[in-house]
Design an enzyme around this catalytic site. Sequence first.
Site, PDB file in Angstrom:
ATOM      1  N   CYS A 173       0.811  -1.229   0.000  1.00 12.46           N
ATOM      2  CA  CYS A 173       0.000   0.000   0.000  1.00 12.46           C
ATOM      3  C   CYS A 173       0.839   1.272   0.000  1.00 12.46           C
ATOM      4  O   CYS A 173       0.312   2.354  -0.279  1.00 12.46           O
ATOM      5  CB  CYS A 173      -0.922   0.014   1.206  1.00 12.46           C
ATOM      6  SG  CYS A 173      -2.112  -1.343   1.227  1.00 12.46           S
ATOM      7  N   HIS A 190      -9.033   3.477  -1.942  1.00  8.13           N
ATOM      8  CA  HIS A 190      -7.601   3.197  -1.784  1.00  8.13           C
ATOM      9  C   HIS A 190      -7.114   2.368  -2.975  1.00  8.13           C
ATOM     10  O   HIS A 190      -7.083   1.140  -2.915  1.00  8.13           O
ATOM     11  CB  HIS A 190      -7.416   2.448  -0.461  1.00  8.13           C
ATOM     12  CG  HIS A 190      -6.029   1.954  -0.183  1.00  8.13           C
ATOM     13  ND1 HIS A 190      -4.881   2.515  -0.714  1.00  8.13           N
ATOM     14  CD2 HIS A 190      -5.607   0.929   0.615  1.00  8.13           C
ATOM     15  CE1 HIS A 190      -3.826   1.855  -0.268  1.00  8.13           C
ATOM     16  NE2 HIS A 190      -4.239   0.889   0.527  1.00  8.13           N
ATOM     17  N   CYS A 226       0.043   2.742   6.559  1.00  7.27           N
ATOM     18  CA  CYS A 226       0.381   1.411   7.037  1.00  7.27           C
ATOM     19  C   CYS A 226       0.628   0.526   5.819  1.00  7.27           C
ATOM     20  O   CYS A 226       0.135   0.801   4.727  1.00  7.27           O
ATOM     21  CB  CYS A 226      -0.733   0.837   7.908  1.00  7.27           C
ATOM     22  SG  CYS A 226      -2.343   0.708   7.086  1.00  7.27           S
TER      23      CYS A 226
END
Length: 403
Positions: free
Chosen positions: A92, A359, A389
């Site tokens: 991510c 996202h 994160c």
Amino acid sequence: MFEAYLYDAVRTPRGRGKKDGRLHSARPVELVRQLIAALLERNPALPPTAIEDIILGCVTQIHEQGANIAKVAAQNAGLPETVAGVTLNRFCASGLEAVNQAAAALRSGMGEAILAGGVESMSRVPMGSDGGAWYADPAVAFPGYFVPQGIAADLIATLYGYDRRTLDEFALRSHQLAAAATQKGYFRRSLIPVRSPIGEILLDSDENIRPDTSLEKLAALEPSFAVQGEQFGFDAVALQKYPQLEAIQHVHHPGNSSAIVDGAALVLLGTEALHKKYGLSPRARIVSWAVTGTESTIMLLGPAPATQKALQRAGLTAEQIDLYEVNEAFAVVPLRFADVLGIPLEKINVNGGAIAMGHPLGATGAILIGTLLDELERRKLRYGVATLCVGGGMGIATVIERL
């Protein structure tokens, strides 16, 4: 050492990551191509030959997103043959890692201009479709106490006492702030509408925002990870690592977790040469950055230590930072970040986040940089931090200073 400056930032809208999403028909290469064209159009004094490299984050590098999509997109956009391309995967954090690697290259004198960002078409290339030992190989997953991220989010909520209503209140805030920011045009500077091959607009605003949601609607949603945890044994794996807990409370659901979406983002970074040679005006500078690792089962607590490391390198304190962009992978992530660093929510995700807007894995970090830069300028503030994160317990953070 040279400085690494932010000269411009653009992104696509984020489209629902399903076959009925309005960006599903746009190939991921096309999303990046349109952003490259927009950056060149917005900065006509910059000769494309000055661009050293294009660095793209992409998590699911398979099928249409495989074969080094950064170089493919550069060629497809008509950039000179001299422009190189590399695609990276830090889960991510990939979009922000791309920005940081570009900054490192520029600060060391390796070039004058680099395009950095990310892309993820989650409707066309589903998350996890590239396989991987963590997901598919028990011999790797079991010794490492691997659990999916949703289980990790519920584990954090259980350990530190974040109940469902608290998480839902944060999710409602995200939608309300994102809806207000959209209505007021706060995203307009960086947002590039995505067009079809015949020039029709496919999408010109973030598709997932729900301005009409409510705590009652959120409360009616079923937990997303209870079945996965209880019937597939992941709760038992997590409880082996955290035996002080009797059970894991499953409190995350589609309404307080990040939405699955399609999207891309690009940032134009350069040294002072872009100003001296071509007259471009830098908007901010990259002050410092950091990555870190934390316990991999709980997985999602990396933003706080990564930010602390980046702030220490910058010689700054958390109180000196005016705005924070913390990726809303799950509602518990920014809430825990705020509590650990003692930061008021008034400084965090002031225009909403991934719960409302989505996202797109490889692109989100670069989106956060652009959103942060625009809001620092709008409010005439100085320092900002973007942080995410990351799978495997990692965290990433970048400090920027508005000029």
